[in-house]
Scaffold this active site. Sequence first.
Site, PDB file in Angstrom:
ATOM      1  N   SER A   1      38.069  48.900  36.703  1.00 35.96           N
ATOM      2  CA  SER A   1      37.788  50.325  36.532  1.00 35.96           C
ATOM      3  C   SER A   1      37.947  51.091  37.845  1.00 35.96           C
ATOM      4  CB  SER A   1      36.375  50.526  35.972  1.00 35.96           C
ATOM      5  OG  SER A   1      36.287  50.042  34.649  1.00 35.96           O
TER       6      SER A   1
ATOM      7  N   ALA B   1      34.944  41.526  37.275  1.00 34.61           N
ATOM      8  CA  ALA B   1      36.049  42.023  36.462  1.00 34.61           C
ATOM      9  C   ALA B   1      35.791  43.447  36.014  1.00 34.61           C
ATOM     10  CB  ALA B   1      36.256  41.111  35.251  1.00 34.61           C
TER      11      ALA B   1
ATOM     12  N   CYS C   1      40.295  41.489  26.707  1.00 33.37           N
ATOM     13  CA  CYS C   1      39.170  41.924  27.537  1.00 33.37           C
ATOM     14  C   CYS C   1      37.984  42.391  26.701  1.00 33.37           C
ATOM     15  CB  CYS C   1      39.620  43.048  28.462  1.00 33.37           C
ATOM     16  SG  CYS C   1      38.285  43.746  29.461  1.00 33.37           S
TER      17      CYS C   1
ATOM     18  N   GLU D   1      34.383  54.826  30.893  1.00 33.77           N
ATOM     19  CA  GLU D   1      34.292  55.160  32.313  1.00 33.77           C
ATOM     20  C   GLU D   1      35.446  56.054  32.738  1.00 33.77           C
ATOM     21  OE1 GLU D   1      33.313  51.907  35.107  1.00 33.77           O
ATOM     22  OE2 GLU D   1      33.089  50.693  33.310  1.00 33.77           O
TER      23      GLU D   1
ATOM     24  N   GLU E   1      36.014  45.957  39.271  1.00 37.95           N
ATOM     25  CA  GLU E   1      37.280  45.995  39.997  1.00 37.95           C
ATOM     26  C   GLU E   1      38.376  46.704  39.195  1.00 37.95           C
ATOM     27  OE1 GLU E   1      40.058  45.039  43.181  1.00 37.95           O
ATOM     28  OE2 GLU E   1      37.949  45.564  42.927  1.00 37.95           O
TER      29      GLU E   1
END
Length: 425
Positions: free
Chosen positions: A268, A263, A374, A383, A266
């Site tokens: 990001s 998770a 999340c 990021e 993928e």
Amino acid sequence: MNPPTPSSVPSSAPASATGEAASIPALDAPRPQNFPIRRGCPFSAPEEYTRLRTLEPVARVTLPTGREAWVASRYEDVRELLADPRISADIRRPNFPALGEGEQEIGARLRPFIRTDAPEHTRYRRMLLPEFTVRRIRAMRPAVQTIVDGLLDSILATEAPVDFIPLYANAVSTSVICELLGIPAENLEFFRDVTRISGSRHSTAEQVAEALGGLFALISDLVAQRQEQPGNDLLSKLVVNHLQTGNVTLPELLSTVGITINAGRETSTNMIALSTLLLLQRPNLMEELRADPSLMPAAVDEFLRVMSIADSIPLRVAAQDIEISGTVIPADDGVIALLAGANHDPEQFPDPDRVDFQRPDNHHVAFGYGVHQCIGQHLARLELEVALETLIRRVPTLRLAAPDEEIDFKHDSATFGIERLPVTW
């Protein structure tokens, strides 16, 4: 599905007291429209969501599995639904609205924590939360900057054009999550391949199990090493504080770390790629950020809202009857909270398709809402901020190396994204 559907209504009414038919035969109701619904524009929700929000805010749909479920598309409804304690995320429930061919079968076998309810879900979140706080993630900024600069050094030393996805978008996201966990990031494409298979709606349970089996084998070897020589990384802390104390079993730990990798990298990867594409196609936005880098945090949240790549990740089952916008979702029916629908609701976000870095009160639900929101959202924002700011600053001549129509989007994955993005400079 549990309640009788319109098509199950008898074709004629009972006879009247005179013995004559009380009504003419009724026509069968049409089958609900198929779901998922494809996007026309990569930077917006599917156009059909506008009609749903206006005319059918809680609508019946047919899933790829042949089951039927409900979808909610209004901002307030999505938040209300995801915060409702009568909603279950347990993938083992019979009418769980799985969208992939082998998704429910493998999920029931592996029990990823995002597909569980309290108290099980709470136990897993408490394990991970200390490493995903704002303070902990803020402390990672220098390490993330070093990763990003190193990747750009390598790219700029390469002959253009290149595929932006493996060399930058995937390399940034995978390297960062591996840095956090303490996992060697030697084969970045290995992690991408695992997610490509496990996240595809066309993968069978056997294919997903095989892909995840390779990932679990890698993690299992590292767990054995950490049991002998723990470090200061997240994997070591999970081993020492939770595996060795009996708080989790080894299979539970492998599943938790596996879903954190899948998770984390993928979403990001897809957001870095889509945000870059948006900026390349709308140079005025690129110039706005270049002129005022302090806008980057707000820009990242606006990208998250506009793209809403995890649109149909919040798959749920009604544990009891629930009324939303005047529609009753019966107990045991599947329901999907459409994040892209909510994030493009004009009642909450005026002119929702416009990308506005000055948008006030951008309380989007791109990371979900409620107890399942999340856990890695602060890391994802970091990021994106570092990857995009550094790219804009260091590669001012970056441009697409292929026509727009040749860009390959991922419509059949758990999260929306780009498969290949040729760029040059």
